[in-house]
Design a protein around this motif. Structure first.
Motif, PDB file in Angstrom:
ATOM      1  N   LEU A 376       4.530  17.507 -17.667  1.00 33.89           N
ATOM      2  CA  LEU A 376       5.256  16.984 -16.491  1.00 33.89           C
ATOM      3  C   LEU A 376       4.300  16.731 -15.161  1.00 33.89           C
ATOM      4  N   THR A 377       4.511  15.893 -14.575  1.00 36.53           N
ATOM      5  CA  THR A 377       3.461  15.749 -13.452  1.00 36.53           C
ATOM      6  C   THR A 377       4.243  15.843 -12.204  1.00 36.53           C
ATOM      7  N   PRO A 378       4.625  16.837 -11.558  1.00 36.67           N
ATOM      8  CA  PRO A 378       5.430  16.992 -10.285  1.00 36.67           C
ATOM      9  C   PRO A 378       4.793  15.971  -9.249  1.00 36.67           C
ATOM     10  N   ILE A 379       3.684  15.921  -8.982  1.00 32.08           N
ATOM     11  CA  ILE A 379       3.035  15.107  -7.993  1.00 32.08           C
ATOM     12  C   ILE A 379       3.483  13.891  -8.136  1.00 32.08           C
ATOM     13  N   SER A 380       3.784  13.379  -9.129  1.00 33.94           N
ATOM     14  CA  SER A 380       4.079  11.932  -9.430  1.00 33.94           C
ATOM     15  C   SER A 380       5.479  11.681  -8.316  1.00 33.94           C
ATOM     16  N   ILE A 381       6.090  12.504  -7.838  1.00 33.76           N
ATOM     17  CA  ILE A 381       7.050  12.193  -6.675  1.00 33.76           C
ATOM     18  C   ILE A 381       6.562  11.696  -5.591  1.00 33.76           C
ATOM     19  N   LEU A 382       5.493  12.234  -5.247  1.00 36.28           N
ATOM     20  CA  LEU A 382       4.712  11.957  -3.728  1.00 36.28           C
ATOM     21  C   LEU A 382       3.878  10.806  -4.002  1.00 36.28           C
ATOM     22  N   VAL A 383       3.297  10.557  -5.251  1.00 36.15           N
ATOM     23  CA  VAL A 383       2.453   9.360  -5.608  1.00 36.15           C
ATOM     24  C   VAL A 383       3.394   8.231  -5.437  1.00 36.15           C
ATOM     25  N   ASN A 384       4.671   8.299  -6.171  1.00 40.31           N
ATOM     26  CA  ASN A 384       5.433   7.073  -6.057  1.00 40.31           C
ATOM     27  C   ASN A 384       5.866   6.857  -4.709  1.00 40.31           C
ATOM     28  N   LEU A 385       6.251   7.741  -3.854  1.00 33.79           N
ATOM     29  CA  LEU A 385       6.711   7.555  -2.748  1.00 33.79           C
ATOM     30  C   LEU A 385       5.818   6.686  -1.913  1.00 33.79           C
ATOM     31  N   SER A 386       4.272   6.872  -2.053  1.00 34.83           N
ATOM     32  CA  SER A 386       3.203   6.290  -1.352  1.00 34.83           C
ATOM     33  C   SER A 386       2.920   4.853  -1.999  1.00 34.83           C
ATOM     34  N   VAL A 387       2.871   4.905  -3.383  1.00 36.09           N
ATOM     35  CA  VAL A 387       2.351   3.886  -3.889  1.00 36.09           C
ATOM     36  C   VAL A 387       3.238   2.596  -4.200  1.00 36.09           C
ATOM     37  N   THR A 388       4.568   2.919  -4.357  1.00 34.19           N
ATOM     38  CA  THR A 388       5.796   2.072  -4.575  1.00 34.19           C
ATOM     39  C   THR A 388       5.744   0.955  -3.544  1.00 34.19           C
ATOM     40  N   PRO A 389       5.800   1.087  -2.329  1.00 37.57           N
ATOM     41  CA  PRO A 389       5.725   0.135  -1.225  1.00 37.57           C
ATOM     42  C   PRO A 389       4.539  -0.831  -1.326  1.00 37.57           C
ATOM     43  N   LEU A 390       3.342  -0.389  -1.599  1.00 33.54           N
ATOM     44  CA  LEU A 390       2.243  -1.005  -1.659  1.00 33.54           C
ATOM     45  C   LEU A 390       2.389  -2.104  -3.038  1.00 33.54           C
ATOM     46  N   VAL A 391       2.669  -1.417  -4.058  1.00 35.39           N
ATOM     47  CA  VAL A 391       3.092  -2.536  -5.314  1.00 35.39           C
ATOM     48  C   VAL A 391       3.992  -3.651  -4.881  1.00 35.39           C
ATOM     49  N   ILE A 392       4.948  -3.299  -4.083  1.00 35.38           N
ATOM     50  CA  ILE A 392       5.918  -4.335  -3.724  1.00 35.38           C
ATOM     51  C   ILE A 392       5.436  -5.589  -2.977  1.00 35.38           C
ATOM     52  N   VAL A 393       4.400  -5.074  -1.952  1.00 36.87           N
ATOM     53  CA  VAL A 393       3.540  -5.808  -1.146  1.00 36.87           C
ATOM     54  C   VAL A 393       2.680  -6.699  -1.987  1.00 36.87           C
TER      55      VAL A 393
END
Length: 725
Positions: A376-393
């Protein structure tokens, strides 16, 4: 409104498909329980629908099972396959590819199967195949092969290979036996070529992985990093990407004077072009079916919830291929999508949904991560919060650049920022292992969270169960005293567990270590390897060390010599340096005997820790290991004159690991009397080309039990302790 009936039916038939594959008797009992409902007027309509879906899944399962048995009988026979080329992968020693809608025929032209996805491989470098492009109609001729499936706890992937159409492949002896002709699809893909934009080569490879689903375009180090961060789904085509593509196509079609309903169907038609590009991945099909169901029900003026759309899409895919329940990608796709569309309310603001989605995705994915990946990678929650908007852009920038707008420099910069962010974040992965009842409870909590009407309460229950499972997993330390020999094919790896320590003797081959040994170690709950002993640096004994070192904390590595001319040694040495693991040389004259916690080791061969000019087998490390009550002899691949000369230095051992996989060169007269073992274990592959074990070696032990991994799969010998356990 269907009121969660779609997601409930999907979860029920997910369980039905799992029971059908595991043991068909339970599935038939479940099916028979619905028959009495046919005689109740109020339940008759639902019972008929239930039986129709169940019979459809059963029919699909039976057809695929019969097809598997039919192809298994044809393994090794020459076949001809014709299909649409999806991709080509050029490796160091071979070239592989995938055909879509491939039909298999024998030499007489008789069709063997229905159209299917098919893998093929060509030995050696094949520069002549570089002219083949995705979308070409390709005809290949070769031998039908069955994928090697290891008989280990937690690593029997037969179902997974069936779900991905990877159990069977075609081995092509020469690239001249592959013929390709252009098609309309290949011409369209070649004309479009949206990746011919001015960005750096690395960023172009990442864009190919993100937009086109070309996983082979992504650098290996980048793939490993994003997997550890829990954001791999952002860099390969998933339902997330299909949603962005559909919205982008719909916005583009706003410029045309067409009716809104026509605009939606036209956007879906554009999205449909992505399905063959992604080889009809479960996540892509799920997203496409969801959009199709929404548009179809809206056209009929029938209200349908997003959760029901997810459930009905899952039902259709289960009817098509019930074996997909063994595919972690399928389970992750539907559980995560179901959790998101179930818990996100229409009244939520954009920032509330943005905060909820990573948490819900992590909770819903946890049972699959526990069961298949043991991490499990609990830090993935924070990483997804920061990276997902950039991926959409990045997606919208790519879409605008592909239609001709001069935004390539901005796109290049955005991808570079994305690479920098993922490179600088440390993953902090938790290696987890829990008993099967806890994993079943975690799956049950996930299903309950998707069904309860109070979604906050349901996902609160799931979070509580996950916390308990994680606490048990991290605290669980099963005390095992055993000698365990996994099935790693025609290679060797032995795990000795005693007094809470884990000692690994040899690490199997490169591919066997990656596909069998590492998953097996994770499946049985190994978190640390206290010491690794390498008999020699042949690929079938030391090829998996790099993957072991990259996936587990390793205390020390012991070996008999250094060999800078060996590709396996150089790869292993790089992994040891990368993970700061010490390498210690052993020899009979320098380190004749030493102790480690729980064991006493005696080095019997070689005399000096040098490579020399002799065969690598002749330099094998031979050690005698003594636990509290059991002695074990590990002779590596020593055979011939060297083994005969060592007989005078050998003594009794309770368990003998057969030298050189039981070859005829290891059948030295006197070996059985000198060692007089109570048990002989032979590591060898089923139907191996060396015909191990030899009849001469087996003839040395007519009255001694002999176990082989070829016949028995994984072998476990429980060891006694001084306490009499």
């Amino acid at each position: 409104m269907l009121s969660d009936r779609g997601i409930a039916a999907f979860l029920f038939f997910l369980l039905f498909s799992l029971l059908l594959i595991a043991n068909a008797v339970f599935a038939f009992l479940l099916l028979a329980a619905a028959v009495p409902a046919l005689f109740v007027p109020k339940l008759r309509q639902r019972a008929i629908l239930f039986l129709f879906i169940a019979v459809s899944i059963l029919t699909s399962f039976s057809a695929r099972t019969l097809q598997k048995r039919h192809l298994a009988r044809l393994t090794g026979t020459p076949v001809t396959a014709t299909g649409i080329l999806h991709d080509l992968r050029f490796e160091d020693r071979f070239t592989s590819g995938t055909l879509l809608f491939a039909t298999l025929k024998n030499y007489s032209g008789k069709r063997l199967t229905l159209p299917r996805t098919l893998q093929f491989t060509v030995s050696g470098n094949s520069p002549g195949l570089s002219s083949l492009l995705p979308g070409f109609s390709v005809t290949i001729t070769g031998k039908l092969r069955k994928h090697r499936v290891y008989k280990n706890t937690g690593t029997d992937r037969t179902w997974f290979y069936l779900s991905r159409h990877r159990l069977f492949s075609v081995s092509v002896p020469d690239e001249r036996m592959i013929k390709g002709t252009p098609t309309f699809l290949s011409r369209v893909l070649n004309k479009l070529n949206p990746f011919n934009i001015r960005v750096s080569p690395l960023n172009r490879r990442i864009l190919r992985g993100m937009i086109a689903g070309d996983r082979n375009a992504l650098p290996d180090a980048f793939v490993d990093k994003v997997r550890d961060l829990g954001i791999y789904h952002l860099f390969v085509v998933s339902g997330f990407h299909f949603g962005i593509l559909f919205s982008a196509a719909y916005l583009l079609l706003l410029l045309l004077p067409v009716r809104p309903r026509t605009r939606k169907w036209a956007a879906l038609a554009l999205v449909t072009l992505m399905l063959p590009v992604t080889a009809f991945s479960p996540s892509g099909l799920r997203a496409w079916l969801m959009i199709f169901i929404f548009l179809l029900f809206r056209a009929r003026e029938i209200a349908v919830s997003p959760a029901d759309a997810v459930g009905m899409a899952g039902l259709l895919l289960l009817i098509w291929n019930p074996y997909q329940v063994a595919d972690p990608g399928f389970l992750l796709s539907f559980l995560v999508a179901g959790a998101i569309v179930t818990a996100i309310a229409s009244t939520d603001r954009w920032w509330q949904a943005w905060l909820k989605i990573p948490v819900l995705a992590f909770l819903a994915a946890s049972p699959v991560l526990f069961l298949f990946f043991h991490r499990l990678t609990p830090i993935s929650i924070l990483v997804n919060l920061s990276v997902t908007p950039l991926v959409i852009v990045i997606f919208y920038l790519f879409f605008l650049t592909a239609i001709g707008l001069p935004l390539a420099p901005i796109l290049d910069r955005a991808v570079s920022i994305l690479v920098t962010v993922t490179d600088r974040v440390s993953p902090h992965t938790l290696t987890v292992w829990a008993p099967l009842p806890l994993i079943v409870l975690l799956f049950a909590a996930t299903g309950l969270a998707l069904l309860v009407h109070n979604k906050r309460r349901g996902f609160g229950i799931l979070a509580a169960v996950l916390s308990i499972s994680l606490a048990v997993s991290l605290a669980w330390r099963p005390a095992v005293n055993a000698l365990r020999v996994p099935d790693t094919g025609q290679s060797q790896a032995i795990l000795l567990q005693t007094h809470g320590k884990n000692y690994l003797f040899d690490t199997a081959g490169e591919w066997e270590g990656r596909l069998a040994l590492v998953p097996w170690l994770q499946a049985i709950g190994i978190r640390r390897i206290d010491a690794v002993f390498l008999s020699h640096f042949d690929s079938d004994h030391a090829g998996g060390l790099a993957d072991v070192a990259d996936n587990f904390p390793v205390g020390k590595v012991y070996a008999p010599y250094l060999d800078g001319h060996s590709f396996t040694f150089n790869r292993d040495f790089s992994a040891l340096a990368r993970n700061d693991i010490p390498l210690i040389l052993l020899s009979r004259l320098k380190t004749p005997e030493f102790r480690l916690p729980g064991i006493r080791l005696t080095v019997l061969h070689p005399n000096h820790a040098i490579r020399g000019k002799s065969r690598t087998n002749a330099r094998s490390l031979v050690i005698r290991v003594k636990t509290d009550t059991t002695s074990i002899l590990f002779p590596g691949d020593l055979d011939g004159e060297e083994l005969a000369g060592l007989l005078h230095g050998l003594s009794h051992a309770d368990i003998l690991l057969a030298p050189h996989h039981g070859s005829r060169h290891a059948a030295i007269p006197g070996l059985e009397k000198t060692v007089s073992p109570r048990l002989v274990i032979i590591c060898c592959g089923r139907h191996n080309r060396f015909h191990f074990p030899s009849t001469a070696f087996l003839g040395l032990f007519p009255k001694t039990p002999v176990l082989t991994t070829a016949a028995h799969g994984e072998i476990t010998i429980k060891l006694k302790t001084n306490k009499g356990e």
